[in-house]
Scaffold this active site. Structure first.
Site, short mmCIF file in Angstrom:
data_model
loop_
_atom_site.label_atom_id
_atom_site.label_comp_id
_atom_site.label_asym_id
_atom_site.label_seq_id
_atom_site.Cartn_x
_atom_site.Cartn_y
_atom_site.Cartn_z
N ARG A 125 11.74 -2.54 11.21
CA ARG A 125 10.68 -1.75 11.82
C ARG A 125 10.25 -2.42 13.12
O ARG A 125 10.21 -3.65 13.17
CB ARG A 125 9.49 -1.63 10.84
CG ARG A 125 8.77 -0.30 10.96
CD ARG A 125 7.80 -0.11 9.82
NE ARG A 125 6.47 -0.61 10.14
CZ ARG A 125 5.41 -0.47 9.37
NH1 ARG A 125 5.53 0.16 8.22
NH2 ARG A 125 4.24 -0.95 9.72
N ARG A 135 11.90 -6.80 5.32
CA ARG A 135 11.90 -5.34 5.15
C ARG A 135 12.88 -4.66 6.11
O ARG A 135 12.94 -4.97 7.29
CB ARG A 135 10.50 -4.77 5.41
CG ARG A 135 10.54 -3.23 5.49
CD ARG A 135 9.21 -2.59 5.37
NE ARG A 135 8.30 -3.00 6.42
CZ ARG A 135 7.01 -2.63 6.44
NH1 ARG A 135 6.53 -1.87 5.49
NH2 ARG A 135 6.22 -3.03 7.42
N ARG A 185 -9.34 1.65 8.67
CA ARG A 185 -8.96 0.30 9.08
C ARG A 185 -10.05 -0.37 9.88
O ARG A 185 -9.91 -1.53 10.26
CB ARG A 185 -7.72 0.38 9.96
CG ARG A 185 -6.44 0.01 9.28
CD ARG A 185 -5.34 0.23 10.28
NE ARG A 185 -4.22 -0.62 10.05
CZ ARG A 185 -3.14 -0.23 9.38
NH1 ARG A 185 -3.07 0.95 8.84
NH2 ARG A 185 -2.13 -1.05 9.25
N ARG A 231 -0.54 -8.60 13.60
CA ARG A 231 -1.07 -7.58 12.67
C ARG A 231 -1.98 -8.23 11.61
O ARG A 231 -3.00 -7.67 11.23
CB ARG A 231 0.08 -6.83 12.00
CG ARG A 231 0.78 -5.84 12.94
CD ARG A 231 2.15 -5.43 12.44
NE ARG A 231 2.13 -4.73 11.18
CZ ARG A 231 3.19 -4.59 10.39
NH1 ARG A 231 4.35 -5.12 10.73
NH2 ARG A 231 3.10 -3.92 9.27
N LYS A 287 0.84 -1.22 0.00
CA LYS A 287 0.00 0.00 0.00
C LYS A 287 0.86 1.25 0.00
O LYS A 287 0.65 2.17 -0.78
CB LYS A 287 -0.90 0.05 1.26
CG LYS A 287 -1.80 -1.12 1.46
CD LYS A 287 -2.65 -0.95 2.70
CE LYS A 287 -1.89 -0.91 4.00
NZ LYS A 287 -1.21 -2.17 4.36
P1 AP5 Z 1 4.88 -1.54 1.86
O1 AP5 Z 1 4.65 -0.74 0.65
O2 AP5 Z 1 5.52 -0.87 3.03
O3 AP5 Z 1 3.53 -2.28 2.31
P2 AP5 Z 1 2.35 -1.77 3.20
O4 AP5 Z 1 1.13 -2.45 2.70
O5 AP5 Z 1 2.34 -0.28 3.26
O6 AP5 Z 1 2.80 -2.42 4.58
P3 AP5 Z 1 2.91 -1.82 6.01
O7 AP5 Z 1 3.57 -2.89 6.84
O8 AP5 Z 1 3.55 -0.48 6.04
O9 AP5 Z 1 1.38 -1.67 6.34
P4 AP5 Z 1 0.64 -1.68 7.64
O10 AP5 Z 1 -0.73 -1.43 7.21
O11 AP5 Z 1 0.80 -2.88 8.52
O12 AP5 Z 1 1.40 -0.54 8.49
P5 AP5 Z 1 1.07 0.98 8.77
O13 AP5 Z 1 2.34 1.69 8.76
O14 AP5 Z 1 -0.05 1.46 7.94
O15 AP5 Z 1 5.75 -2.82 1.43
C1 AP5 Z 1 6.15 -3.80 2.37
C2 AP5 Z 1 7.48 -4.43 1.90
O16 AP5 Z 1 7.25 -5.14 0.69
C3 AP5 Z 1 8.57 -3.39 1.58
O17 AP5 Z 1 9.81 -3.92 1.92
C4 AP5 Z 1 8.44 -3.20 0.06
O18 AP5 Z 1 9.64 -2.79 -0.52
C5 AP5 Z 1 8.02 -4.59 -0.39
N1 AP5 Z 1 7.15 -4.58 -1.57
C6 AP5 Z 1 6.17 -3.68 -1.89
N2 AP5 Z 1 5.56 -4.03 -3.04
C7 AP5 Z 1 6.15 -5.18 -3.45
C8 AP5 Z 1 5.96 -6.03 -4.59
N3 AP5 Z 1 5.02 -5.79 -5.51
N4 AP5 Z 1 6.75 -7.12 -4.70
C9 AP5 Z 1 7.72 -7.41 -3.75
N5 AP5 Z 1 7.96 -6.62 -2.66
C10 AP5 Z 1 7.17 -5.54 -2.52
O19 AP5 Z 1 0.50 0.89 10.27
C11 AP5 Z 1 1.33 0.54 11.35
C12 AP5 Z 1 0.54 0.55 12.64
O20 AP5 Z 1 0.02 1.87 12.89
C13 AP5 Z 1 -0.71 -0.36 12.66
O21 AP5 Z 1 -0.41 -1.69 12.99
C14 AP5 Z 1 -1.56 0.34 13.74
O22 AP5 Z 1 -1.09 0.03 15.03
C15 AP5 Z 1 -1.27 1.82 13.48
N6 AP5 Z 1 -2.26 2.41 12.54
C16 AP5 Z 1 -1.99 2.96 11.32
N7 AP5 Z 1 -3.13 3.40 10.74
C17 AP5 Z 1 -4.14 3.12 11.60
C18 AP5 Z 1 -5.54 3.31 11.57
N8 AP5 Z 1 -6.15 3.89 10.50
N9 AP5 Z 1 -6.28 2.88 12.63
C19 AP5 Z 1 -5.69 2.31 13.71
N10 AP5 Z 1 -4.36 2.10 13.80
C20 AP5 Z 1 -3.58 2.50 12.76
#
Ligand code: AP5
Length: 216
Positions: free
Chosen positions: A156, A129, A90, A167, A15
């Site tokens: 991370r 990652r 979410r 998660r 994402k």
């Molecule tokens: P990446 O692009 O970082 O993937 P992502 O889907 O953004 O994954 P995240 O782990 O960042 O998402 P998340 O939703 O768990 O975390 P967030 O920060 O939002 O890619 C991941 C890896 O894969 C990278 O190494 C990349 O290079 C690689 N990759 C990408 N595309 C690829 C492909 N096509 N092929 C191969 N490799 C690829 O949230 C973190 C925490 O914050 C949550 O757990 C929660 O506690 C809190 N939080 C955030 N938003 C909310 C909300 N709205 N409500 C409540 N809590 C929240």
């Protein structure tokens, strides 16, 4: 007309990668709630420090906090042309709140894209990652240091195996129902996120353009 995109999908689906690229190419505001929280933690913002404990356990931060953060960002002038949301909504409560905000704004369609990737691939990606310990940018797996600022690469804090599994469990329980909330809308689309990033990007561009035109 403003273009408003929600990038949905489980942890590791890509994402953030795709939201960043798409927002840059279309000159839209990218709003990543995870990045906003991590920035606020670095600045020792009290609300975010309270959120950190939840994030480090793989749990969600409470709806009121997250809705307030996004509502505030969406009032800023740079959101007027449209936005790409990464990590929000979410929960169904967050999705409902966003609908209310959109109704008040009265701007452009809301295009929802679900980035689908098998669970084993998500686990593989998150285990491998590395991010920059200084600026937080996602790093190339093979890189020795951050390409942007030269900082040291670290894992991370929520990418440890046990937390990743939590998660993914939280995603199934709390976030999957958000897809059902949106699924019947004419602007809901699904993309195969298990392809190389440039292929995902190409498909996403087509799907989003199609959803926007279909709605007009
Ligand atoms: P990446 O692009 O970082 O993937 P992502 O889907 O953004 O994954 P995240 O782990 O960042 O998402 P998340 O939703 O768990 O975390 P967030 O920060 O939002 O890619 C991941 C890896 O894969 C990278 O190494 C990349 O290079 C690689 N990759 C990408 N595309 C690829 C492909 N096509 N092929 C191969 N490799 C690829 O949230 C973190 C925490 O914050 C949550 O757990 C929660 O506690 C809190 N939080 C955030 N938003 C909310 C909300 N709205 N409500 C409540 N809590 C929240």
């Amino acid at each position: 007309m403003a273009l408003n995109v929600i990038m949905m999908g489980p942890p590791g689906a890509g994402k953030g990668t795709q939201a960043g690229r798409f927002a840059k190419e279309r000159a839209l505001l990218k709003i990543s709630t995870g990045d906003i929280l991590r920035e606020a933690i670095k600045e020792k913002n009290q609300v975010a420090l309270e959120a950190k404990a939840r994030m480090d356990r793989g749990e969600l931060v409470d709806d009121d906090t997250m809705i307030a953060i996004v509502a505030e960002r969406l009032t800023r002038p740079d959101a007027a042309r449209g936005f790409v949301l990464d990590g929000f909504p979410r929960t169904v409560a967050q999705a409902r709140a966003l609908d209310e905000i959109m109704e008040r704004r009265g701007s452009g369609p809301l295009v929802i894209v679900d980035v689908v990737v098998p669970e084993q691939e998500l686990i593989r990606r998150l285990a491998g990652r590395r991010i920059c310990g200084v600026c937080g940018t996602n790093a190339d797996v093979a890189a020795a240091s951050c390409a942007k600022c030269g900082g040291t690469l670290v894992q991370r804090s929520d990418d440890g195996q046990k937390i990743v599994l939590e998660r993914l469990r939280v995603y199934q329980n709390a976030t999957k129902p958000v897809l059902d909330y949106y699924r019947e809308r004419p602007t809901f689309r699904v993309v195969n996120g298990a392809q190389p990033p440039d292929r995902v990007a190409r498909d996403l561009d087509t799907l989003i353009d199609d959803a926007t035109t279909a709605r007009l």
